[in-house]
Design an enzyme around this catalytic site. Structure first.
Site, mmCIF file in Angstrom:
data_model
loop_
_atom_site.group_PDB
_atom_site.id
_atom_site.type_symbol
_atom_site.label_atom_id
_atom_site.label_comp_id
_atom_site.label_asym_id
_atom_site.label_seq_id
_atom_site.Cartn_x
_atom_site.Cartn_y
_atom_site.Cartn_z
ATOM 1 N N THR A 131 -2.876 2.074 -6.172
ATOM 2 C CA THR A 131 -2.280 0.894 -5.433
ATOM 3 C C THR A 131 -3.229 0.433 -4.383
ATOM 4 N N ARG A 187 -3.934 8.678 19.337
ATOM 5 C CA ARG A 187 -3.831 7.343 18.545
ATOM 6 C C ARG A 187 -3.599 6.205 19.722
ATOM 7 N N LYS A 247 6.772 8.685 9.555
ATOM 8 C CA LYS A 247 5.740 8.330 10.621
ATOM 9 C C LYS A 247 6.083 8.735 12.029
ATOM 10 N N TYR A 280 -5.941 8.852 2.050
ATOM 11 C CA TYR A 280 -5.247 7.379 2.327
ATOM 12 C C TYR A 280 -6.630 6.653 2.897
ATOM 13 N N PRO A 295 8.094 18.760 15.024
ATOM 14 C CA PRO A 295 6.865 19.322 14.635
ATOM 15 C C PRO A 295 5.530 18.836 14.959
ATOM 16 N N THR A 352 -6.956 -0.759 7.974
ATOM 17 C CA THR A 352 -6.381 0.074 9.137
ATOM 18 C C THR A 352 -7.780 0.623 9.769
ATOM 19 N N ASP A 353 -7.542 1.070 11.090
ATOM 20 C CA ASP A 353 -8.860 1.789 11.789
ATOM 21 C C ASP A 353 -9.130 2.894 11.119
ATOM 22 N N GLU A 354 -8.384 3.593 10.469
ATOM 23 C CA GLU A 354 -8.525 4.964 10.051
ATOM 24 C C GLU A 354 -9.744 4.907 9.030
ATOM 25 N N ALA A 362 0.918 -1.156 0.002
ATOM 26 C CA ALA A 362 0.005 0.084 -0.035
ATOM 27 C C ALA A 362 0.847 1.197 0.014
ATOM 28 N N GLU A 363 0.186 2.510 -0.421
ATOM 29 C CA GLU A 363 0.755 3.663 -0.279
ATOM 30 C C GLU A 363 0.071 3.872 1.341
ATOM 31 N N TYR A 396 1.768 18.510 14.988
ATOM 32 C CA TYR A 396 0.622 19.246 14.411
ATOM 33 C C TYR A 396 -0.614 19.728 15.347
ATOM 34 N N LYS A 431 -8.345 3.403 1.594
ATOM 35 C CA LYS A 431 -8.291 2.029 2.309
ATOM 36 C C LYS A 431 -9.789 1.506 2.591
HETATM 37 P P1 NAD Z 1 4.915 0.781 4.315
HETATM 38 O O1 NAD Z 1 4.755 2.122 3.642
HETATM 39 O O2 NAD Z 1 6.042 0.816 5.294
HETATM 40 O O3 NAD Z 1 5.255 -0.303 3.188
HETATM 41 C C1 NAD Z 1 4.358 -0.730 1.969
HETATM 42 C C2 NAD Z 1 5.066 -1.382 1.271
HETATM 43 O O4 NAD Z 1 4.226 -1.734 0.124
HETATM 44 C C3 NAD Z 1 6.336 -1.132 0.726
HETATM 45 O O5 NAD Z 1 7.470 -2.308 0.871
HETATM 46 C C4 NAD Z 1 6.244 -0.720 -0.588
HETATM 47 O O6 NAD Z 1 7.405 -0.909 -1.389
HETATM 48 C C5 NAD Z 1 5.026 -1.654 -1.183
HETATM 49 N N1 NAD Z 1 4.108 -1.499 -2.024
HETATM 50 C C6 NAD Z 1 3.538 0.059 -2.344
HETATM 51 N N2 NAD Z 1 2.860 -0.074 -3.485
HETATM 52 C C7 NAD Z 1 2.967 -1.329 -3.909
HETATM 53 C C8 NAD Z 1 2.643 -1.876 -5.247
HETATM 54 N N3 NAD Z 1 1.711 -1.304 -6.142
HETATM 55 N N4 NAD Z 1 2.701 -3.278 -5.534
HETATM 56 C C9 NAD Z 1 3.634 -3.894 -4.657
HETATM 57 N N5 NAD Z 1 4.239 -3.525 -3.431
HETATM 58 C C10 NAD Z 1 4.069 -2.140 -3.310
HETATM 59 O O7 NAD Z 1 3.578 0.636 4.922
HETATM 60 P P2 NAD Z 1 3.545 -0.516 6.446
HETATM 61 O O8 NAD Z 1 3.441 0.741 7.508
HETATM 62 O O9 NAD Z 1 4.078 -1.361 6.607
HETATM 63 O O10 NAD Z 1 1.901 -0.657 6.356
HETATM 64 C C11 NAD Z 1 1.497 -1.983 5.624
HETATM 65 C C12 NAD Z 1 0.069 -1.999 5.505
HETATM 66 O O11 NAD Z 1 -0.666 -1.858 6.781
HETATM 67 C C13 NAD Z 1 -0.745 -1.018 4.611
HETATM 68 O O12 NAD Z 1 -1.539 -1.601 3.823
HETATM 69 C C14 NAD Z 1 -1.194 -0.140 5.807
HETATM 70 O O13 NAD Z 1 -2.473 0.546 5.207
HETATM 71 C C15 NAD Z 1 -1.637 -0.954 6.644
HETATM 72 N N6 NAD Z 1 -1.566 -0.416 8.186
HETATM 73 C C16 NAD Z 1 -0.622 0.148 8.521
HETATM 74 C C17 NAD Z 1 -0.626 0.517 10.200
HETATM 75 C C18 NAD Z 1 0.563 1.419 10.448
HETATM 76 O O14 NAD Z 1 0.679 1.967 11.640
HETATM 77 N N7 NAD Z 1 1.844 1.607 9.786
HETATM 78 C C19 NAD Z 1 -1.642 0.365 10.858
HETATM 79 C C20 NAD Z 1 -2.644 -0.270 10.310
HETATM 80 C C21 NAD Z 1 -2.619 -0.657 9.064
HETATM 81 O O1 DAU Z 2 -3.931 4.235 12.542
HETATM 82 C C1 DAU Z 2 -3.449 3.523 11.533
HETATM 83 C C2 DAU Z 2 -2.455 4.359 10.734
HETATM 84 O O2 DAU Z 2 -1.657 5.025 11.422
HETATM 85 C C3 DAU Z 2 -2.171 3.722 9.447
HETATM 86 O O3 DAU Z 2 -3.357 2.942 8.772
HETATM 87 C C4 DAU Z 2 -1.282 4.449 8.459
HETATM 88 O O4 DAU Z 2 -0.831 3.850 7.559
HETATM 89 C C5 DAU Z 2 -0.175 5.122 9.452
HETATM 90 O O5 DAU Z 2 0.704 5.993 8.875
HETATM 91 C C6 DAU Z 2 -0.655 5.812 10.724
HETATM 92 O O6 DAU Z 2 -1.304 6.924 10.302
HETATM 93 P P1 DAU Z 2 -1.234 8.129 11.070
HETATM 94 O O7 DAU Z 2 -1.615 9.308 10.240
HETATM 95 O O8 DAU Z 2 -1.888 8.119 12.621
HETATM 96 O O9 DAU Z 2 0.349 8.089 11.540
HETATM 97 P P2 DAU Z 2 1.324 9.218 11.451
HETATM 98 O O10 DAU Z 2 2.723 8.830 12.168
HETATM 99 O O11 DAU Z 2 1.520 9.968 10.377
HETATM 100 O O12 DAU Z 2 0.744 10.625 12.593
HETATM 101 C C7 DAU Z 2 0.699 10.053 13.870
HETATM 102 C C8 DAU Z 2 0.191 11.274 14.477
HETATM 103 O O13 DAU Z 2 1.190 12.099 14.741
HETATM 104 C C9 DAU Z 2 -1.080 11.964 13.777
HETATM 105 O O14 DAU Z 2 -1.790 12.644 14.805
HETATM 106 C C10 DAU Z 2 -0.456 13.245 13.132
HETATM 107 C C11 DAU Z 2 0.794 13.426 14.162
HETATM 108 N N1 DAU Z 2 1.837 14.161 13.449
HETATM 109 C C12 DAU Z 2 2.718 13.187 12.645
HETATM 110 C C13 DAU Z 2 3.742 13.705 11.780
HETATM 111 C C14 DAU Z 2 4.327 12.958 10.937
HETATM 112 C C15 DAU Z 2 2.661 15.147 14.013
HETATM 113 O O15 DAU Z 2 2.099 15.635 14.920
HETATM 114 N N2 DAU Z 2 3.641 15.435 13.556
HETATM 115 C C16 DAU Z 2 4.402 14.821 12.627
HETATM 116 O O16 DAU Z 2 5.129 15.511 12.000
#
Ligand code: NAD
Ligand code: DAU
Length: 340
Positions: free
Chosen positions: A102, A217, A192, A153, A208, A127-129, A85-86, A210, A157
């Site tokens: 994607t 979270r 992140k 995003y 930073p 995702t919970d989002e 995913a993105e 926001y 999803k």
């Molecule tokens: P990430 O951005 O770290 O990794 C995404 C991976 O997918 C990368 O390796 C990228 O190269 C690959 N990818 C992207 N587009 C692709 C495509 N078109 N074909 C094949 N590969 C592709 O993401 P993550 O944080 O590891 O998240 C993984 C999954 O879990 C996602 O679906 C995300 O929505 C979900 N998720 C993430 C979180 C979180 O907190 N990070 C929480 C809940 C759910």
């Molecule tokens: O809840 C699950 C999701 O969590 C996943 O589905 C997403 O893939 C993952 O990126 C994450 O999303 P968030 O937007 O919650 O995560 P992020 O780390 O970008 O931000 C977490 C919180 O921190 C959010 O409230 C925004 C804040 N933030 C984030 C950044 C990058 C800041 O205050 N400053 C920052 O620079």
């Protein structure tokens, strides 16, 4: 089991592959990844260097029908876990298009190829989002909450979740959906919150926050999410969605204060910046269904997990340096040449 993991070079995918190799050495894992900016093949080099017969990497895009179908056929895949995913909300605000490509079209293509190949089990990682945002006194999200995504995003999803539902209802396709809260742990790309703040602390940059930092979270250590995905793969009902959470709600400001305390730094680097547009106020997960049906419970407290995570980043400074400088991409360019 011959398992296709997509997005295995990303943050959660990498941790999942390591954990499943340890827990299920008899599984054959095929990792399909496009290697976007967030995908780092080097993460799993220690497995590749072992020439393990139970792991292989294929470079490609989940949107590519022919490539995905050939991969499923060639490796006689029995089950799929889709992490690809993105994943970054801020990037989706700047440019939604790759998220639609994607996260919606790619997910649909993967399901269609898997359906045609007669795959036995498909876990779609969501995702919970997708549920939107909670007020301070609202109960945590259950699987019965409506899908009310607020960012490009989360809308992408949620769209894939609806497509997965349609594939189950229309074709009886054996897909289960996982919806998890914010993960943290090793190998997370430093865009992140946690790895970003850690990186900025060690480089002495401003942190930073926001808005006013009051957004909440629910943080889960990545291995616990991976366990949830594993349980869904093994025991999840087709057509069902399962919530996973870490029972660790924190405001962003609380989290950054805890990080600073562990690193022995004061708060002078904190700076309040313009809020994220459409910034969800609060996420919290009710994972009672997963507890009851799958036997899931988070096993790592936030206090344990954050210390482990910081130690990992401290012990893996070169990984962070490679990712920040883009050196990991140069390494992969050497590997692929024109195919990158
Ligand atoms: P990430 O951005 O770290 O990794 C995404 C991976 O997918 C990368 O390796 C990228 O190269 C690959 N990818 C992207 N587009 C692709 C495509 N078109 N074909 C094949 N590969 C592709 O993401 P993550 O944080 O590891 O998240 C993984 C999954 O879990 C996602 O679906 C995300 O929505 C979900 N998720 C993430 C979180 C979180 O907190 N990070 C929480 C809940 C759910
Ligand atoms: O809840 C699950 C999701 O969590 C996943 O589905 C997403 O893939 C993952 O990126 C994450 O999303 P968030 O937007 O919650 O995560 P992020 O780390 O970008 O931000 C977490 C919180 O921190 C959010 O409230 C925004 C804040 N933030 C984030 C950044 C990058 C800041 O205050 N400053 C920052 O620079």
């Amino acid at each position: 089991m011959r398992l296709l993991v997509t997005g295995g070079c990303g943050f959660i995918g990498t941790n999942f592959v390591y954990l499943m190799q340890e827990r299920h050495p008899d599984w054959e894992i095929i990792n399909l990844d496009k290697l976007t900016y967030a995908g780092n093949r080097k993460n799993l080099l220690s497995i590749e260097n072992n020439n393990a017969a139970n792991y292989s990497f294929v470079h490609g895009d989940i949107c590519d029908k022919e490539f995905v179908s050939n991969t499923l056929e060639e490796h006689k895949i029995e089950a799929v876990v889709n992490f690809a995913a993105e994943s970054h909300v801020d990037r989706s605000i700047n440019d939604p298009a790759p998220f639609l490509t994607t996260n919606i079209c790619g997910a649909q293509n993967l399901m269609e190829c898997a359906r045609q190949a007669g795959i036995e089990k498909f876990v779609h990682v969501s995702t919970d989002e997708v549920y939107g945002s909670l007020g301070m006194n609202d109960p945590a999200f259950t699987e019965n909450n409506p899908l009310e995504p607020n960012s490009p995003y989360s809308a992408s999803k949620a769209s894939a979740d609806l497509m997965a539902r349609a594939y189950f209802e229309t074709y009886n396709f054996p897909v289960s959906i996982t919806r998890c809260s914010n993960n943290y742990g090793p190998y997370q790309f430093p865009e992140k919150l946690i790895p970003l703040m850690y990186t900025k602390v060690i480089t002495g940059e401003q942190l930073p926050i926001y808005g006013d930092g009051s957004n909440i979270r629910d943080w889960i250590y990545v291995d616990d999410h991976c366990t949830g995905v594993e349980l869904t793969l093994l025991k999840g009902q087709p057509g069902r969605a399962y919530n996973f959470g870490g029972a660790a709600e924190k405001t962003n400001l609380e989290l950054v204060h805890e990080l600073l305390a562990i690193l022995g730094k004061d708060e002078s680097l904190i700076t309040y910046v313009t809020d994220r547009p459409g910034h969800d106020q609060r996420y919290a997960m009710d994972y009672a269904v997963a507890e009851k049906e799958l036997g899931f419970a988070p096993s790592v407290t936030f206090e344990q997990g954050i210390k482990k995570t910081i130690k990992w980043y401290q012990d893996n400074g070169q990984w962070l340096e490679d990712v920040r400088s883009g050196a990991y991409r140069e390494f992969m360019n050497e590997w692929y040449g024109d195919r990158k």
